[in-house]
Scaffold this motif. Structure first.
Motif, mmCIF file in Angstrom:
data_model
loop_
_atom_site.group_PDB
_atom_site.id
_atom_site.type_symbol
_atom_site.label_atom_id
_atom_site.label_comp_id
_atom_site.label_asym_id
_atom_site.label_seq_id
_atom_site.Cartn_x
_atom_site.Cartn_y
_atom_site.Cartn_z
ATOM 1 N N VAL A 111 0.849 -1.200 0.000
ATOM 2 C CA VAL A 111 0.000 0.000 0.000
ATOM 3 C C VAL A 111 0.885 1.251 0.000
ATOM 4 O O VAL A 111 0.597 2.228 -0.699
ATOM 5 N N THR A 112 1.971 1.213 0.758
ATOM 6 C CA THR A 112 2.932 2.319 0.746
ATOM 7 C C THR A 112 3.501 2.513 -0.652
ATOM 8 O O THR A 112 3.604 3.646 -1.142
ATOM 9 N N VAL A 113 3.859 1.419 -1.311
ATOM 10 C CA VAL A 113 4.360 1.481 -2.688
ATOM 11 C C VAL A 113 3.318 2.123 -3.599
ATOM 12 O O VAL A 113 3.639 2.985 -4.434
ATOM 13 N N THR A 114 2.056 1.730 -3.439
ATOM 14 C CA THR A 114 0.995 2.261 -4.291
ATOM 15 C C THR A 114 0.813 3.759 -4.084
ATOM 16 O O THR A 114 0.693 4.517 -5.053
ATOM 17 N N VAL A 115 0.814 4.213 -2.836
ATOM 18 C CA VAL A 115 0.676 5.644 -2.552
ATOM 19 C C VAL A 115 1.857 6.417 -3.145
ATOM 20 O O VAL A 115 1.671 7.456 -3.798
ATOM 21 N N LEU A 148 11.248 -0.750 -2.295
ATOM 22 C CA LEU A 148 10.116 -1.184 -1.468
ATOM 23 C C LEU A 148 9.311 -2.298 -2.129
ATOM 24 O O LEU A 148 8.876 -3.235 -1.449
ATOM 25 N N VAL A 149 9.098 -2.213 -3.437
ATOM 26 C CA VAL A 149 8.328 -3.276 -4.105
ATOM 27 C C VAL A 149 9.109 -4.590 -4.069
ATOM 28 O O VAL A 149 8.515 -5.667 -3.983
ATOM 29 N N SER A 150 10.422 -4.510 -4.101
ATOM 30 C CA SER A 150 11.242 -5.723 -3.991
ATOM 31 C C SER A 150 11.108 -6.344 -2.605
ATOM 32 O O SER A 150 10.982 -7.568 -2.467
ATOM 33 N N ILE A 151 11.114 -5.504 -1.581
ATOM 34 C CA ILE A 151 10.950 -6.003 -0.213
ATOM 35 C C ILE A 151 9.546 -6.556 -0.016
ATOM 36 O O ILE A 151 9.357 -7.651 0.522
ATOM 37 N N GLY A 152 8.542 -5.811 -0.458
ATOM 38 C CA GLY A 152 7.155 -6.260 -0.314
ATOM 39 C C GLY A 152 6.880 -7.553 -1.045
ATOM 40 O O GLY A 152 6.167 -8.429 -0.534
ATOM 41 N N SER A 153 7.453 -7.701 -2.221
ATOM 42 C CA SER A 153 7.234 -8.939 -2.982
ATOM 43 C C SER A 153 7.950 -10.118 -2.323
ATOM 44 O O SER A 153 7.515 -11.260 -2.463
ATOM 45 N N THR A 154 9.000 -9.859 -1.581
ATOM 46 C CA THR A 154 9.667 -10.924 -0.832
ATOM 47 C C THR A 154 8.731 -11.493 0.227
ATOM 48 O O THR A 154 8.651 -12.706 0.415
ATOM 49 N N TYR A 155 7.981 -10.612 0.898
ATOM 50 C CA TYR A 155 6.990 -11.089 1.871
ATOM 51 C C TYR A 155 5.869 -11.860 1.179
ATOM 52 O O TYR A 155 5.412 -12.881 1.693
ATOM 53 N N GLY A 156 5.424 -11.376 0.033
ATOM 54 C CA GLY A 156 4.401 -12.101 -0.720
ATOM 55 C C GLY A 156 4.897 -13.464 -1.160
ATOM 56 O O GLY A 156 4.182 -14.466 -1.080
ATOM 57 N N GLY A 157 6.138 -13.523 -1.601
ATOM 58 C CA GLY A 157 6.736 -14.801 -1.984
ATOM 59 C C GLY A 157 6.845 -15.758 -0.814
ATOM 60 O O GLY A 157 6.631 -16.961 -0.951
ATOM 61 N N SER A 158 7.166 -15.225 0.361
ATOM 62 C CA SER A 158 7.210 -16.067 1.561
ATOM 63 C C SER A 158 5.846 -16.665 1.869
ATOM 64 O O SER A 158 5.744 -17.804 2.317
ATOM 65 N N MET A 159 4.795 -15.883 1.636
ATOM 66 C CA MET A 159 3.439 -16.393 1.869
ATOM 67 C C MET A 159 3.196 -17.644 1.027
ATOM 68 O O MET A 159 2.646 -18.632 1.504
ATOM 69 N N VAL A 160 3.621 -17.604 -0.224
ATOM 70 C CA VAL A 160 3.380 -18.733 -1.128
ATOM 71 C C VAL A 160 4.384 -19.854 -0.895
ATOM 72 O O VAL A 160 4.006 -21.002 -0.660
#
Length: 188
Positions: A111-115, A148-160
């Motif tokens: 959401v921070t990335v989007t803003v 930030l998108v790289s960090i955020g996508s790392t968390y998303g990847g961890s979810m999967v």
């Protein structure tokens, strides 16, 4: 022995439809995230190249414009990624779990990335026709967004990949047994 199996991976027949979450085994959120992630990384790279070229080279303006297109395209698709991600969060995680906390971290960063991206796009559109190359402030903002998108996508990847979030596990599925017969969704 056959070397490829194509149809089972791309068929939706036999998969339960889950609305904005997608189909069983084919969620909508993960593939939608690929476009904004790539767009923001490329946009930031284009901006850095643009500022290196400066006003001395016509390609500086070309890369500035390419970065703008990348960010606008990424922002447009991110609306759908955010919507499907929110539905996944709402329907697939339970409060008080590590999965929910990780999803919260992922969502907050994204959401921070989007803003920041919306601010970036507004600044870009303001100077699109007048700037000869990417302004320094926008380059810094773009690089921050890319990080930030790289960090955020790392968390998303961890979810999967770490938690198996929204992954339909096959257990002892015949797809892991040596066989010449493809198993389609819903077959055993």
């Amino acid at each position: 022995m056959r070397h490829y199996s194509v149809r089972p991976s791309i068929t939706l027949k036999g998969r339960k439809f889950k609305g904005l979450r997608g189909w069983a085994g084919k969620p909508l959120h993960p593939p939608l995230t690929d476009i904004p992630i790539a767009a923001y990384l490329l946009g930031a790279a284009f901006d850095v190249i643009s500022i290196i070229g400066g006003s001395d080279h016509s390609w500086g303006r070309d890369f500035w414009h390419a970065g703008t297109y990348a960010f606008v395209g990424g922002a447009a698709v991110s609306v759908f990624a955010a919507l499907t991600g929110f539905i996944d969060w709402l329907k697939s995680t339970s409060p008080g779990t590590q999965a929910r906390r990780t999803a919260n971290t992922h969502a907050t960063i994204m959401v921070t990335v989007t803003v920041l991206t919306l601010i970036d796009v507004a600044l870009r559109l303001n100077g699109y026709n007048t700037d000869a190359y990417a302004p320094g402030g926008i380059v810094v903002l773009s690089v921050v967004i890319a990080l930030l998108v790289s960090i955020g996508s790392t968390y998303g990847g961890s979810m999967v990949y770490d938690y198996g979030f929204n992954v339909e596990t096959a257990g002892d599925s015949p797809v892991w047994h040596e066989s010449e017969t493809d198993v389609l969704p819903g077959q055993h």
